[in-house]
Design a protein around this motif. Structure first.
Motif: not given
Length: 187
Positions: A42-48, A54-61, A63-64
């Protein structure tokens, strides 16, 4: 060897800055690590640990619209995990180090990296920092086919099982008793 901390981790995953790559780690909460990988995809997973990802699609359409973009093969329930895991193959730690390095090169092919010999030591040191987060006894799984364990990742990789909607995707899951990580590069 560089001691693992938030700063060394961030420097290590910076080796993927020139690539279309996702690199991140989540906590292990299931006996079957593939169920944790589902969360990780999932794109909204944060490091524990709250460390850099590093996620090149973070915030991209894309992914939304789809929180799993660009991934299309998902271990979304206990029944699907066995089929999903049949697309990844365990590799030894030494191969995992080389694969992490190869995943940082433009064509996932160190032979096409013009300055590889000059950068090799630095890239391998960064790969070892990433691996140090996964202690002895951890497992590493690549999507590079049934011969993954015997591949030399410093040679061109010609086969893989795609997990995404992209034409080429090469990646690895890193699994310890407490964490599941991934480094996935796309071309």
């Amino acid at each position: 060897m560089t001691e693992l901390d938030e700063r060394s981790w961030a420097a290590a995953i910076d080796m993927y800055a020139r690539r279309t790559t996702i690199a991140k780690v989540t906590g292990r909460t299931h006996e079957d690590w593939a169920l944790d990988a589902h969360t990780l995809l999932r794109g909204d997973t944060h490091d524990i640990r709250g460390w850099r990802t590093r996620d090149v699609w973070e915030g991209e359409l894309e992914r939304l619209e789809d929180p799993f973009f660009p991934f299309s093969l998902l271990p979304d329930d206990a029944a699907a995990t066995d089929a999903w895991k049949s697309h990844v193959y365990e590799i030894p730690r030494s191969s995992a180090e080389r694969f992490l390095v190869a995943l940082s090169t433009p064509w996932i092919n160190v032979t096409k990296e013009p300055d590889f010999n000059e950068r090799r030591e630095e890239l391998e040191a960064k790969a070892r920092v990433i691996l140090s987060r996964f202690p002895e006894g951890s497992h590493f799984y690549a999507n590079t086919g049934g011969r993954s364990a015997s591949l030399d990742y410093y040679r061109p990789v010609t086969g893989w099982h795609s997990f995404s909607v992209r034409t080429y995707d090469f990646g690895m899951f890193l699994v310890s008793e407490t964490e599941v990580g991934m480094v996935w590069s796309f071309r």
